[in-house]
Enzyme design. Structure first.
Site, PDB file in Angstrom:
ATOM      1  NE  ARG A   1      -5.343   8.368  10.981  1.00  0.00           N
ATOM      2  CZ  ARG A   1      -4.681   7.529  10.186  1.00  0.00           C
ATOM      3  NH1 ARG A   1      -5.295   7.025   9.137  1.00  0.00           N
ATOM      4  NH2 ARG A   1      -3.446   7.207  10.433  1.00  0.00           N
TER       5      ARG A   1
ATOM      6  CE  LYS B   1      -2.890   0.791   3.637  1.00  0.00           C
ATOM      7  NZ  LYS B   1      -2.709   2.158   4.172  1.00  0.00           N
ATOM      8  CB  SER B   2       3.756   2.333   2.048  1.00  0.00           C
ATOM      9  OG  SER B   2       3.169   2.311   3.317  1.00  0.00           O
TER      10      SER B   2
ATOM     11  CD  GLN C   1       0.441   8.417   7.183  1.00  0.00           C
ATOM     12  OE1 GLN C   1      -0.103   9.227   7.926  1.00  0.00           O
ATOM     13  NE2 GLN C   1      -0.144   7.292   6.806  1.00  0.00           N
TER      14      GLN C   1
ATOM     15  CG  ASP D   1       0.505   0.093   9.540  1.00  0.00           C
ATOM     16  OD1 ASP D   1       0.155   0.935  10.389  1.00  0.00           O
ATOM     17  OD2 ASP D   1       0.868   0.414   8.388  1.00  0.00           O
TER      18      ASP D   1
HETATM   19  C1  S3P Z   1       2.540   4.928   6.312  1.00  0.00           C
HETATM   20  C2  S3P Z   1       3.094   5.292   7.512  1.00  0.00           C
HETATM   21  C3  S3P Z   1       2.572   4.875   8.818  1.00  0.00           C
HETATM   22  C4  S3P Z   1       1.633   3.676   8.683  1.00  0.00           C
HETATM   23  C5  S3P Z   1       0.635   3.861   7.565  1.00  0.00           C
HETATM   24  C6  S3P Z   1       1.363   4.037   6.235  1.00  0.00           C
HETATM   25  C7  S3P Z   1       3.139   5.422   5.065  1.00  0.00           C
HETATM   26  O1  S3P Z   1       1.845   5.944   9.385  1.00  0.00           O
HETATM   27  O2  S3P Z   1       0.953   3.435   9.896  1.00  0.00           O
HETATM   28  O3  S3P Z   1      -0.227   2.755   7.489  1.00  0.00           O
HETATM   29  O4  S3P Z   1       2.791   4.925   3.974  1.00  0.00           O
HETATM   30  O5  S3P Z   1       3.992   6.324   5.135  1.00  0.00           O
HETATM   31  P1  S3P Z   1       2.565   7.087  10.279  1.00  0.00           P
HETATM   32  O6  S3P Z   1       3.465   7.848   9.405  1.00  0.00           O
HETATM   33  O7  S3P Z   1       1.425   7.929  10.781  1.00  0.00           O
HETATM   34  O8  S3P Z   1       3.272   6.353  11.373  1.00  0.00           O
END
Ligand code: S3P
Length: 429
Positions: free
Chosen positions: A123, A23-24, A170, A316
């Site tokens: 959020r 996903k990321s 993120q 996650d």
């Molecule tokens: C992600 C970062 C994580 C993760 C999310 C995806 C990303 O969040 O929990 O599911 O794709 O950069 P955070 O940056 O809030 O820790």
């Protein structure tokens, strides 16, 4: 779909699953394809709802994205190719879409509004909006700049030297995407290493970025060029089957094409510490993101402590680790994980509440949870609370439950794993 009856009391799990795209990395492949120059192709893109939200936002920003024979083609015209959207940008349930997109929009000289679903509306966004405002973006949002809807007018950015108050990929990524548009060098210091997919993407698209002693440096006004991206499978999706294979007696599951980026493999270390029977076969082929196959067989598990720098590397996976701990001998302590409170749901509260309904011995702490195993799980009515990872964790918990288990809001699972139930059902023997 109001609620579904889950498969319970299964004999064993056997077979192979080709894990869908990460996903990321899927989100980032669209974003970088859009801001680079030329045609980017993406294979094994995850068609989950979150990533589809990213595609829809970039189309509204004027980017041509086509899907043909399972391949995405993105016609990138650089940052300058993005144009003011006529409509509101809707990110759905996706925190990655909204936070990274803000980093891109911060440098664009036009106005946009961003909205999402109910969960996104709870959020915290100040962690991104504050540093972006310091760089020069004009941003406002509900409750003093904290929650969606968000209005953003970007423009010329000055670089920032920023120490992240929370370990968040993120936030780091939003600042890197803004930094790429600033005049000068942006530096970011992380309290603990978080997933580095954005850094790898910058290099993959021909850009430069450096990391030394936790300090990340990126120069602004770099020209990125299109690339061909193959997205590896999502280890966060594989985690549900890794734990299922470890806890359902007599199981053996092969997971193909799983991303093995070291900033994401904390779950493998926990499995090993708990005594899981896990084999990792790394792919020989060189790729910008490492990948390989995993084989998991059931075994006797023991409790462990999950804490500190390991937390961002498995953030996650904590809901499914909590379930695994209910089936391990002794106590498991999860700490330093306050960030769980601001995920798709408050995952400390939802994990504890739902696993208790199935008879687990689990209690919440201010920064995590304490679980005592082994518990015999029983039937009950549980809910995903609209959180995809809570829904999948409960579907795996049900496999061991004797008595019916009904799951409310199962449709949330499509956010990250649309084929989850068909993959799971094929393994059940
Ligand atoms: C992600 C970062 C994580 C993760 C999310 C995806 C990303 O969040 O929990 O599911 O794709 O950069 P955070 O940056 O809030 O820790």
């Amino acid at each position: 779909m109001a609620s579904i009856k889950l498969k319970t009391n299964v004999n064993k799990l056997k077979g192979e699953v080709v894990i869908p795209g990460d996903k990321s990395i899927s989100h980032r492949s669209v974003m970088f394809g859009a801001i680079a120059h030329g045609e980017t192709t993406v294979t094994n893109f995850l068609p989950g709802e979150d990533c589809l939200s990213t595609i829809s936002c970039f189309r509204k920003l004027g980017v041509k994205i086509v899907e043909e024979n399972g391949q995405l083609r993105i016609d990138g015209q650089g940052f300058e190719g993005l144009s003011e959207p006529d409509e509101t940008l809707d990110v759905g349930n996706s925190g990655t879409t909204i936070r990274l997109l803000m980093g891109i929009l911060a440098g664009r000289p036009f106005f946009s509004t961003l909205v999402g679903d109910q969960s996104i509306g709870k959020r915290p966004m100040t962690r991104v909006t504050e540093p972006l405002k310091q760089m020069g973006a004009v941003i406002d949002a509900r409750k003093n700049g904290t929650y969606t809807p968000i209005a953003i007018r970007g423009g010329r950015l000055t670089p920032i030297h920023y120490q992240l108050p929370v370990a968040s990929a993120q936030v780091k990524s939003a600042l890197l995407l803004a930094g790429l548009q600033a005049e000068g060098e942006t530096t970011i210091l992380e309290p603990a290493a978080t997933r580095d997919h954005t850094e790898r993407m910058i290099r993959q698209f021909g850009g430069e970025i450096h990391r030394k002693n936790g300090l990340i440096t990126v120069k602004g006004e770099q020209r990125l060029t299109a690339s061909a991206i193959h997205v590896p499978g999502d280890i966060s999706s594989a985690a549900f089957f890794l734990v299922a294979g470890a806890i359902v007696p007599g199981s053996e599951i092969v997971l193909k094409n799983v991303g093995l980026n070291p900033t994401r493999t904390g779950i493998l270390e926990v499995l090993e510490k708990m005594g899981a029977n896990l084999t990792v076969i790394k792919n020989e082929a060189d790729s910008f993101e490492p990948a390989g196959d995993l084989i998991i067989k059931s075994s006797n598990l023991k409790g462990t402590v999950v804490e500190g720098g390991l937390i961002p590397r498995l953030i996650d996976e904590i809901p499914i680790i909590a379930l695994m701990a209910t089936q391990a001998e002794g106590t498991t302590i999860i700490k330093d994980a306050e960030e769980l409170k601001v995920k798709e749901t408050n995952r400390i509260d939802t994990v504890v509440a739902e696993l208790r309904k199935l008879g687990a011995s689990i209690e919440a702490t201010p920064d995590g949870m304490i679980i005592t195993g082994r518990s015999k799980l029983k039937g009950g009515a549980v809910s995903s609370h609209g959180d995809h990872r809570i829904g999948m964790m409960l579907a795996i918990a049900a496999l061991l439950s004797d008595g019916g288990v009904h799951l409310e809001q199962p449709e949330s699972i499509a956010v990250s794993y649309p084929n989850f139930f068909s993959h799971l059902n094929r393994l059940i023997h």
